[in-house]
Design a protein around this motif. Sequence first.
Motif, PDB file in Angstrom:
ATOM      1  N   LYS A 193       3.997  11.825   3.448  1.00  0.00           N
ATOM      2  CA  LYS A 193       3.618  11.165   2.188  1.00  0.00           C
ATOM      3  C   LYS A 193       3.824   9.645   2.279  1.00  0.00           C
ATOM      4  N   GLY A 194       3.516   9.095   3.452  1.00  0.00           N
ATOM      5  CA  GLY A 194       3.721   7.669   3.649  1.00  0.00           C
ATOM      6  C   GLY A 194       2.880   6.788   2.763  1.00  0.00           C
ATOM      7  N   ASP A 195       1.766   7.323   2.256  1.00  0.00           N
ATOM      8  CA  ASP A 195       0.889   6.540   1.380  1.00  0.00           C
ATOM      9  C   ASP A 195       1.386   6.490  -0.061  1.00  0.00           C
ATOM     10  N   THR A 196       2.449   7.224  -0.368  1.00  0.00           N
ATOM     11  CA  THR A 196       3.003   7.218  -1.722  1.00  0.00           C
ATOM     12  C   THR A 196       3.496   5.828  -2.085  1.00  0.00           C
ATOM     13  N   MET A 197       3.097   5.352  -3.264  1.00  0.00           N
ATOM     14  CA  MET A 197       3.525   4.031  -3.710  1.00  0.00           C
ATOM     15  C   MET A 197       4.935   4.101  -4.304  1.00  0.00           C
ATOM     16  N   MET A 198       5.784   3.240  -3.822  1.00  0.00           N
ATOM     17  CA  MET A 198       7.101   3.040  -4.422  1.00  0.00           C
ATOM     18  C   MET A 198       6.935   1.928  -5.454  1.00  0.00           C
ATOM     19  N   GLU A 199       7.032   2.289  -6.718  1.00  0.00           N
ATOM     20  CA  GLU A 199       6.728   1.352  -7.791  1.00  0.00           C
ATOM     21  C   GLU A 199       7.963   0.555  -8.210  1.00  0.00           C
ATOM     22  N   ASN A 200       7.694  -0.640  -8.731  1.00  0.00           N
ATOM     23  CA  ASN A 200       8.750  -1.483  -9.306  1.00  0.00           C
ATOM     24  C   ASN A 200       9.903  -1.691  -8.319  1.00  0.00           C
ATOM     25  N   VAL A 201       9.509  -2.002  -7.083  1.00  0.00           N
ATOM     26  CA  VAL A 201      10.494  -2.157  -6.014  1.00  0.00           C
ATOM     27  C   VAL A 201      10.460  -3.606  -5.500  1.00  0.00           C
ATOM     28  N   ASP A 202      11.606  -4.116  -5.092  1.00  0.00           N
ATOM     29  CA  ASP A 202      11.665  -5.445  -4.485  1.00  0.00           C
ATOM     30  C   ASP A 202      11.328  -5.307  -3.006  1.00  0.00           C
ATOM     31  N   PHE A 203      10.374  -6.119  -2.554  1.00  0.00           N
ATOM     32  CA  PHE A 203       9.829  -5.940  -1.208  1.00  0.00           C
ATOM     33  C   PHE A 203       9.617  -7.303  -0.550  1.00  0.00           C
ATOM     34  N   ILE A 204      10.312  -7.531   0.527  1.00  0.00           N
ATOM     35  CA  ILE A 204      10.278  -8.802   1.257  1.00  0.00           C
ATOM     36  C   ILE A 204      10.610  -9.938   0.290  1.00  0.00           C
ATOM     37  N   TYR A 205       9.635 -10.812  -0.023  1.00  0.00           N
ATOM     38  CA  TYR A 205       9.894 -11.908  -0.960  1.00  0.00           C
ATOM     39  C   TYR A 205       9.410 -11.580  -2.370  1.00  0.00           C
ATOM     40  N   CYS A 206       8.894 -10.385  -2.578  1.00  0.00           N
ATOM     41  CA  CYS A 206       8.211 -10.047  -3.827  1.00  0.00           C
ATOM     42  C   CYS A 206       9.096  -9.193  -4.729  1.00  0.00           C
ATOM     43  N   GLN A 207       9.346  -9.715  -5.898  1.00  0.00           N
ATOM     44  CA  GLN A 207      10.219  -9.044  -6.855  1.00  0.00           C
ATOM     45  C   GLN A 207       9.420  -8.074  -7.711  1.00  0.00           C
ATOM     46  N   LYS A 208       9.942  -6.850  -7.846  1.00  0.00           N
ATOM     47  CA  LYS A 208       9.351  -5.839  -8.718  1.00  0.00           C
ATOM     48  C   LYS A 208       7.848  -5.687  -8.483  1.00  0.00           C
ATOM     49  N   THR A 209       7.507  -5.325  -7.262  1.00  0.00           N
ATOM     50  CA  THR A 209       6.123  -5.076  -6.898  1.00  0.00           C
ATOM     51  C   THR A 209       5.980  -3.602  -6.547  1.00  0.00           C
ATOM     52  N   SER A 210       4.945  -3.242  -5.834  1.00  0.00           N
ATOM     53  CA  SER A 210       4.786  -1.868  -5.352  1.00  0.00           C
ATOM     54  C   SER A 210       4.406  -1.907  -3.885  1.00  0.00           C
ATOM     55  N   ALA A 211       4.897  -0.928  -3.135  1.00  0.00           N
ATOM     56  CA  ALA A 211       4.630  -0.847  -1.699  1.00  0.00           C
ATOM     57  C   ALA A 211       4.608   0.609  -1.296  1.00  0.00           C
ATOM     58  N   THR A 212       3.758   0.940  -0.336  1.00  0.00           N
ATOM     59  CA  THR A 212       3.761   2.314   0.143  1.00  0.00           C
ATOM     60  C   THR A 212       5.080   2.618   0.850  1.00  0.00           C
ATOM     61  N   ALA A 213       5.420   3.888   0.880  1.00  0.00           N
ATOM     62  CA  ALA A 213       6.643   4.292   1.575  1.00  0.00           C
ATOM     63  C   ALA A 213       6.573   3.890   3.053  1.00  0.00           C
ATOM     64  N   ALA A 214       5.381   4.023   3.643  1.00  0.00           N
ATOM     65  CA  ALA A 214       5.227   3.662   5.048  1.00  0.00           C
ATOM     66  C   ALA A 214       5.470   2.172   5.268  1.00  0.00           C
ATOM     67  N   SER A 215       4.990   1.354   4.351  1.00  0.00           N
ATOM     68  CA  SER A 215       5.214  -0.087   4.454  1.00  0.00           C
ATOM     69  C   SER A 215       6.697  -0.408   4.343  1.00  0.00           C
ATOM     70  N   PHE A 216       7.343   0.161   3.337  1.00  0.00           N
ATOM     71  CA  PHE A 216       8.759  -0.129   3.105  1.00  0.00           C
ATOM     72  C   PHE A 216       9.594   0.309   4.306  1.00  0.00           C
ATOM     73  N   ALA A 217       9.321   1.515   4.789  1.00  0.00           N
ATOM     74  CA  ALA A 217      10.091   2.036   5.928  1.00  0.00           C
ATOM     75  C   ALA A 217       9.899   1.179   7.165  1.00  0.00           C
ATOM     76  N   ASN A 218       8.699   0.657   7.357  1.00  0.00           N
ATOM     77  CA  ASN A 218       8.403  -0.124   8.558  1.00  0.00           C
ATOM     78  C   ASN A 218       9.041  -1.507   8.511  1.00  0.00           C
ATOM     79  N   TYR A 219       8.921  -2.203   7.401  1.00  0.00           N
ATOM     80  CA  TYR A 219       9.484  -3.554   7.304  1.00  0.00           C
ATOM     81  C   TYR A 219      11.010  -3.540   7.342  1.00  0.00           C
ATOM     82  N   TYR A 220      11.621  -2.462   6.852  1.00  0.00           N
ATOM     83  CA  TYR A 220      13.080  -2.392   6.820  1.00  0.00           C
ATOM     84  C   TYR A 220      13.621  -1.383   7.822  1.00  0.00           C
TER      85      TYR A 220
END
Length: 297
Positions: A193-220
């Motif tokens: 389910k890597g395409d699932t959007m993680m909503e209202n999450v802080d991601f890289i420099y972006c506050q309270k945005t949305s990112a796929t689980a695959a994106s979040f797992a990869n960057y971190y």
Amino acid sequence: MRKLYALLLLSLASQWALAEPVTIEHKGLVLNASLETADETWQQKPVILMTHGTLAHGQMEIMATLQELFSERGYSSLSISLSLGLSERTGMYDCPVPHNHKHTDAIEEIGLWQQWLTGQGVDSIILLGHSRGGNQTAWYASELKEGSPVKGTVLIAPASNGFDYLAADYKKCYEVDLAPLVEKANKLVADGKGDTMMENVDFIYCQKTSATAASFANYYADDPRMETTYILKEFSQPVMVFAGSEDTVVVNLEEKIEALGEKENIQMSVIDGADHFFRDLYAEDLADETVEFIESL
């Protein structure tokens, strides 16, 4: 991290319009780059393939400035804009746009642009990356096979922070623990389910945005290759590493390079007075020393 993103936006104040736009297609996306040629015989000398930093683009100030400076010194360059999952992307990534891209996507895209240069008749390429792009460039270079047209690598303030640093920085910036979010993202990826959007999450420099689980797992990802100095341990090709003495983004880089011990293929230069973006005369220093490095190969 938000402070760095603000600095990236400020760096757009200086714009150059001298480079020729180039596009290629990849997985349904149009990828952009800017080609600046020194003269009509540009393919006959080493061409510098340049990759920008986090959520930025190929014509941000440091990239555009270096392209002009390299051209003045007789060297052509191709400054790419990573797609970050978007077609024909220009300018800084807009934080509210859902994030569906990975840190490691850059490795494939750098390779595509290297192939494009080869197709133009270029048989000698110098890789260059700034900040996160420095890490991605080193990662790509570390996987090159014998016979590659890449003759050397230039890393400008390359990202070199491991997971523990990222977790501490995330906590400091967002007052949220990173580990549970990474665990959630990794589970979604493992469950297909890597395409699932993680909503209202802080991601890289972006506050309270949305990112796929695959994106979040990869960057971190807790992957040692996210730390450039780890990659350089086994690096065999010539590499030039630049640090700014006043850089507050990539810190302790000189000490980390020194900790690698005596490695004849690695050169290190600390530009006194430069911050993370090497503006004005510091860019001149970068260009001069990069050309010296190229001509020493």
